[in-house]
Design an enzyme around this catalytic site. Sequence first.
Site: not given
Length: 198
Positions: A81, A180, A182
């Site tokens: 991002c 994202h 994560e």
Amino acid sequence: MTTPRIGVLAVQGDVREHAAALRACGAEAVLVRRPAELDALDGIVLPGGESTTIDKLMRAFGLFEPLADRIAAGLPVFGSCAGMILLADRLVEAHRGQRTLGGIDMLVRRNAFGRQVDSFEADLEVADARFTSPVHAVFIRAPWVEEIGAGVEVLASVDFGGGSRPVAVRQGRALATSFHPEVTGDLRFHEMFARMTR
């Protein structure tokens, strides 16, 4: 095989989430806030957050030039991002005074999909043999790639606004996603990056 020592730029953004994902992949995660902490890293992650804020904080901490130099010298790097924005060689409508670290020959548009309320999720096919099923991707005020250079590989795209928008790219030892990975528990992009650091 030795355990890769991977830094996470820890001035703002999804720092803990990236560190946890790297540890789950068997890497040693190191939080990086000072230039000396760049030493002895096998790679570094630039997390999601606010790209203009991360830029300002890197400069305040004296990290910007040393990190840009390390990336230019070939340090493996993964940006998600805001991290994708920081890795772009060029930006569309950059915030006044905003700088990027560079590292991928691409033109990136900030907040391309809209504001926070326009956040969305999508299942993506990834052009890599290890991705045998789609990746569930979370887009939050996400950028997209408008143009790529000859050496950049598009790994995934999203159909949006009448066109196909690249949202995951790789060039040499640099990897970037506009989403994202994560936050979903799917470790495949972190595993890919850990392999790039070895």
